[in-house]
Scaffold this motif. Structure first.
Motif, short mmCIF file in Angstrom:
data_model
loop_
_atom_site.label_atom_id
_atom_site.label_comp_id
_atom_site.label_asym_id
_atom_site.label_seq_id
_atom_site.Cartn_x
_atom_site.Cartn_y
_atom_site.Cartn_z
N TRP A 1 0.96 -3.10 -0.26
CA TRP A 1 0.91 -1.76 0.33
C TRP A 1 0.35 -1.77 1.75
O TRP A 1 1.01 -1.30 2.67
CB TRP A 1 0.07 -0.81 -0.54
N ASP B 1 -3.87 10.36 4.48
CA ASP B 1 -2.52 10.87 4.27
C ASP B 1 -2.43 11.42 2.85
O ASP B 1 -2.70 10.69 1.88
CB ASP B 1 -1.52 9.72 4.48
N HIS C 1 10.62 11.12 7.29
CA HIS C 1 11.64 11.25 6.24
C HIS C 1 11.93 12.70 5.93
O HIS C 1 11.06 13.57 6.10
CB HIS C 1 11.11 10.56 4.96
N PHE D 1 10.34 13.71 -2.39
CA PHE D 1 9.34 13.13 -1.49
C PHE D 1 10.02 12.50 -0.28
O PHE D 1 9.64 12.76 0.87
CB PHE D 1 8.54 12.09 -2.29
N HIS D 2 10.97 11.64 -0.54
CA HIS D 2 11.62 10.91 0.55
C HIS D 2 13.13 11.06 0.43
O HIS D 2 13.72 10.63 -0.54
CB HIS D 2 11.22 9.43 0.53
N THR E 1 1.78 10.96 -4.75
CA THR E 1 1.66 9.51 -4.57
C THR E 1 1.21 8.79 -5.84
O THR E 1 1.52 7.62 -6.03
CB THR E 1 0.69 9.19 -3.41
N THR F 1 -0.08 13.80 0.08
CA THR F 1 1.16 14.51 -0.27
C THR F 1 0.97 15.19 -1.62
O THR F 1 0.61 14.53 -2.61
CB THR F 1 2.36 13.56 -0.34
N ASP G 1 3.41 17.10 2.92
CA ASP G 1 3.00 15.74 3.31
C ASP G 1 2.40 15.82 4.71
O ASP G 1 3.07 16.23 5.66
CB ASP G 1 4.27 14.85 3.29
N TYR H 1 3.86 6.93 -7.71
CA TYR H 1 5.01 6.69 -6.83
C TYR H 1 5.16 5.20 -6.55
O TYR H 1 4.28 4.59 -5.94
CB TYR H 1 4.83 7.47 -5.52
N GLU I 1 5.85 11.48 11.77
CA GLU I 1 4.58 10.82 11.47
C GLU I 1 4.39 9.54 12.26
O GLU I 1 4.26 8.46 11.70
CB GLU I 1 4.47 10.57 9.97
N HIS J 1 -0.61 3.23 4.59
CA HIS J 1 -0.63 2.82 3.18
C HIS J 1 -1.87 2.02 2.80
O HIS J 1 -1.82 1.19 1.87
CB HIS J 1 0.65 2.02 2.82
N GLU K 1 0.68 13.15 11.02
CA GLU K 1 1.91 13.56 10.32
C GLU K 1 1.90 15.06 10.02
O GLU K 1 0.92 15.58 9.49
CB GLU K 1 2.04 12.80 8.99
N CYS L 1 -3.53 7.91 0.95
CA CYS L 1 -3.60 6.62 1.62
C CYS L 1 -4.69 6.76 2.69
O CYS L 1 -4.73 7.79 3.39
CB CYS L 1 -2.27 6.27 2.29
N TYR M 1 2.15 3.17 -7.00
CA TYR M 1 0.93 3.52 -6.27
C TYR M 1 0.05 4.36 -7.19
O TYR M 1 0.55 5.15 -7.98
CB TYR M 1 1.28 4.27 -4.98
#
Ligand code: MF3
Ligand code: CO
Ligand code: CO
Length: 290
Positions: A248, A124, A198, A204-205, A73, A126, A135, A76, A231, A93, A262, A84, A79
């Motif tokens: 965010w 959260d 995702h 990541f996504h 993150t 990742t 994640d 990202y 999630e 977020h 998640e 988060c 961010y």
């Protein structure tokens, strides 16, 4: 020929653009998922009234670094944090170290990121380990949860696990969403529509968007080797969200309490492999010693 070092290009994509990973890839996801889960286990000891979200995030930053891993993150989309942290009516977020937004049950506006007795929060994390992404997020409580908060957290956790139970080859992504939505709404709570799970892996996504609502039998068909997150975000009130001026922090429009859990999972021959299981068996509840 040189082997392509960008292993994103291994395996194949379905017609929906969903990557089918090799059996050997599960090991990489387990390593990354395990680190995320270990860190979330360690966060349990840090959450108490008087703690700040900045200090929880600082711990996570250090811990990722000590493990020789990277935070997915930090950097990202601009961010800047390793986690988060979403408190009370923050849906997702939430930015560690930033002022906790005032919510329904606060008599005064908050001026800082200090947790108060009864606050509920999602953390959260990742991480990237050897190129693989892990994640996961779960719920914590500072001090004693109120009965309605405890119920929200329980329903959200159970909704995630019901979604995971729908993961097996031949089922569809709509089956996952339907399992989650029908359960949550039967409890008189609502599923957030504005954010979704995702695909992930060496990115990541990735496709697909994993919706936490929907109709059974719709959407792409699950195949062995797909990796994705589930999630669900669940609100005590209405599902609508809005993003604050920091670009965010997402909160519930009606200022009702929100929760999220998640996991990162992979589709196996006959079900789901959960990459982010808690080594300590403390995914839920984090606020009670079993
Ligand atoms: N970990 C979040 C997810 O579940 C994404 C956070 S992106 C960030 O997909 F930039 F806000 F950190
Ligand atoms: Co995610
Ligand atoms: Co996450």
């Amino acid at each position: 020929m040189e082997r392509d070092l960008n292993q994103d290009h291994r395996g194949r994509l379905t017609r929906d653009g969903i990557r089918i990973h090799d059996p050997a890839d599960f090991a990489g996801m387990h390593k990354a998922g395990r680190l995320a889960a270990e860190i979330l286990d360690e966060v349990i000891a840090l959450v108490r009234p008087g703690a700040t979200t900045a200090e929880i995030d600082a711990y996570i930053t250090r811990r990722v670094d000590q493990a020789g891993a990277q935070s997915a993150t930090i950097g990202y989309k601009g961010y800047r944090h390793a986690s988060c942290i979403s408190v009370n009516h923050v849906v997702c977020h939430g930015i560690p170290g930033s002022k906790i937004p005032k919510w329904k049950n606060d008599s005064f506006a908050r001026t800082d990121d200090v947790l108060k007795d009864g606050d509920i929060l999602n953390v959260d994390v990742t991480v990237i380990v050897d190129g693989w992404y892990g994640d996961s997020s779960r719920m914590y409580v500072a001090g004693e949860p109120k009965p309605y908060a405890r119920r929200l957290i329980q329903v959200t956790h159970d909704a995630l696990m019901l979604g995971i139970e729908a993961v097996k080859p031949g089922n569809t992504f709509g089956d996952i969403g339907h399992a989650i939505q029908s359960f949550v709404e039967a409890q008189g709570m609502s599923v957030v529509r504005d954010f979704c799970g995702h695909g992930l892996g060496r990115v990541f996504h990735a496709p697909p968007n994993v919706l936490h609502y929907g109709r059974a039998g719709t959407g792409p068909v699950l195949e062995e080797g797909m990796f994705f997150t589930i999630e669900p975000m669940v609100n005590l009130g209405r599902p609508e969200t809005k993003v604050l001026a920091d670009d965010w922090t997402a909160i519930t429009r009606d200022k009702s309490l929100s929760a999220q859990f998640e996991h990162s999972v992979g589709v196996t021959r006959d079900g789901a492999d959960i990459f982010t299981l808690s080594p300590a068996g403390r995914f839920h509840p984090t606020f009670e010693v079993a």
